[in-house]
Design an enzyme around this catalytic site. Structure first.
Site, PDB file in Angstrom:
ATOM      1  N   GLY A  14      -6.927 -14.948  -1.406  1.00 48.74           N
ATOM      2  CA  GLY A  14      -7.986 -15.858  -1.816  1.00 48.74           C
ATOM      3  C   GLY A  14      -9.292 -15.369  -1.417  1.00 48.74           C
ATOM      4  CG  ASP A  27      -9.249  -9.374  -8.324  1.00 51.39           C
ATOM      5  OD1 ASP A  27      -9.779  -8.252  -8.603  1.00 51.39           O
ATOM      6  OD2 ASP A  27      -8.804  -9.427  -7.076  1.00 51.39           O
ATOM      7  CB  CYS A  31      -9.731  -2.062  -6.184  1.00 53.25           C
ATOM      8  SG  CYS A  31      -7.564  -2.681  -5.872  1.00 53.25           S
TER       9      CYS A  31
HETATM   10  N1  SAM Z   1      -8.051 -12.066  -6.034  1.00 51.58           N
HETATM   11  C1  SAM Z   1      -7.413 -11.696  -4.929  1.00 51.58           C
HETATM   12  C2  SAM Z   1      -8.386 -11.822  -3.925  1.00 51.58           C
HETATM   13  O1  SAM Z   1      -9.482 -11.300  -4.026  1.00 51.58           O
HETATM   14  O2  SAM Z   1      -8.198 -12.290  -2.659  1.00 51.58           O
HETATM   15  C3  SAM Z   1      -6.579 -10.321  -5.017  1.00 51.58           C
HETATM   16  C4  SAM Z   1      -5.643  -9.982  -5.798  1.00 51.58           C
HETATM   17  S1  SAM Z   1      -4.515  -8.559  -5.946  1.00 51.58           S
HETATM   18  C5  SAM Z   1      -5.698  -7.467  -6.702  1.00 51.58           C
HETATM   19  C6  SAM Z   1      -3.537  -9.016  -7.317  1.00 51.58           C
HETATM   20  C7  SAM Z   1      -2.518 -10.120  -7.033  1.00 51.58           C
HETATM   21  O3  SAM Z   1      -1.984 -10.400  -8.193  1.00 51.58           O
HETATM   22  C8  SAM Z   1      -1.458  -9.915  -5.910  1.00 51.58           C
HETATM   23  O4  SAM Z   1      -1.400 -10.830  -4.867  1.00 51.58           O
HETATM   24  C9  SAM Z   1      -0.272  -9.787  -6.702  1.00 51.58           C
HETATM   25  O5  SAM Z   1       0.863 -10.574  -6.016  1.00 51.58           O
HETATM   26  C10 SAM Z   1      -0.501 -10.758  -7.842  1.00 51.58           C
HETATM   27  N2  SAM Z   1       0.193 -10.640  -9.031  1.00 51.58           N
HETATM   28  C11 SAM Z   1       1.278  -9.960  -9.315  1.00 51.58           C
HETATM   29  N3  SAM Z   1       1.721  -9.915 -10.665  1.00 51.58           N
HETATM   30  C12 SAM Z   1       1.190 -11.130 -10.850  1.00 51.58           C
HETATM   31  C13 SAM Z   1       1.285 -12.172 -12.000  1.00 51.58           C
HETATM   32  N4  SAM Z   1       2.288 -11.554 -12.976  1.00 51.58           N
HETATM   33  N5  SAM Z   1       0.625 -13.217 -11.932  1.00 51.58           N
HETATM   34  C14 SAM Z   1      -0.317 -13.552 -11.212  1.00 51.58           C
HETATM   35  N6  SAM Z   1      -0.344 -12.856 -10.169  1.00 51.58           N
HETATM   36  C15 SAM Z   1       0.182 -11.714  -9.967  1.00 51.58           C
END
Ligand code: SAM
Length: 302
Positions: A122, A185, A238
């Protein structure tokens, strides 16, 4: 989980091929410990109040050029900050400097419908809420139930309103939904955030890069479908690897429905950037201050 010698050698080779003479700087950056940074949650407090509070606790925050709501604490740990009341009551959020960039470039406006496709835990969702002062309608998606619970509790602690949290794979969102702005992201290999000085704790492999790239392509395709004509999409990872970055951006541009928006480097003053293969995209060089990070911006034609 520790990185295998083969994966480490593969990463080194990829960085050499993709960044040439700059690859040594990238490699060195991945061996540095990142300094602590935070975002002042202006939904609940002010920058001055937080600086005062930190000073009273014997801490010495420093300003950040590209974002006046961010502070670094080069001599303090995240553990120290987590013990403070200003952390517990949601007046600050611990966030890396690189991770603060995508919401700024999304340029969210009050009253808009905004989608954060991969939202947990988040950091960026709450930054979007902060930038729009609780006045945008935000949908935040996260398929992992435990991470989704964490997202909900962070948003509550930070006083974020008008966020519809969906425990869902964003590829399965109804394509009838349309948004003014979308932040993708994306899940990635994390190659920009590796701490190579502690290789025993690293989760990274060539397979992870390939699987991430496939998922990123599918998520980007879905993002393009759900964007309103004229709407803005910010894509970020990242990772430092082209397979997850410029290759994905280039693929999304094929077909002519999206156009690239060049990132204005004046907005990112004092951020060290690497050369990218697509002009207008940004890859942040990993260093003591910044994680390696990638950002591209699109607008939907029409
Ligand atoms: N944007 C977040 C933040 O700033 O706190 C960090 C996001 S992290 C890089 C990527 C996220 O994408 C993870 O929590 C992961 O569980 C989720 N994710 C993985 N596959 C996904 C999908 N098919 N649809 C949506 N989210 C997904």
């Amino acid at each position: 989980m520790s990185i295998t010698p083969e994966s480490l050698a593969w990463l080194r080779q990829q960085l050499k091929e993709q960044y040439g003479a700059d690859s040594d700087a990238v490699w060195n950056g991945l061996h540095q410990k990142r300094i602590t940074s935070l975002r002042v949650n202006t939904l609940k407090t002010t920058l001055d109040a937080i600086i005062r509070e930190l000073n009273q606790n014997g801490l010495t925050p420093e300003p950040v050029g590209f974002f006046d709501q961010a502070l670094t604490l080069p001599h303090s740990s995240e553990k120290t900050l987590r013990e403070l009341d200003i952390y517990k009551n949601g007046c600050i959020y611990l966030q890396s400097l690189s991770s603060m960039i995508p919401p700024l470039l999304l340029d969210p406006q009050p009253g808009e419908d905004i989608l954060d496709m991969c939202a947990a835990p988040g950091g960026k969702t709450s930054e979007i809420v902060q930038l729009t002062n609780n006045k945008a309608m935000i949908t935040a998606c996260e398929p992992d139930r435990i991470r989704c619970d964490r997202l909900r509790s962070n948003l509550k602690r930070l006083g974020c309103e008008r966020v519809n949290v969906m425990n869902k794979d964003s590829r399965k969102l109804d394509s009838f939904l349309k948004f003014d702005r979308i932040l993708l992201d994306a899940p990635c290999s994390g190659s920009g955030t590796l701490d190579l000085s502690e290789s025993k704790k690293i989760h990274f492999s060539q397979k992870l890069v390939m699987n991430s790239a496939r998922l990123q392509g599918e998520l980007l395709k879905k993002a393009c479908e759900m964007l309103k004509p004229g709407g803005r999409l910010v894509y970020s990872t990242c990772s430092l690897l082209r397979q997850e970055n410029d290759a994905q951006t280039a693929a999304a541009l094929r077909g002519g429905k999206m156009r690239a928006v060049s990132i204005d480097m004046k907005l990112l003053e004092d951020i060290p950037a690497l050369k990218t293969s697509l002009p207008g995209t940004v890859t942040v060089l990993p260093s003591e201050r910044f994680e390696g990070f990638y950002i591209s911006i699109f607008e939907k034609v029409g």
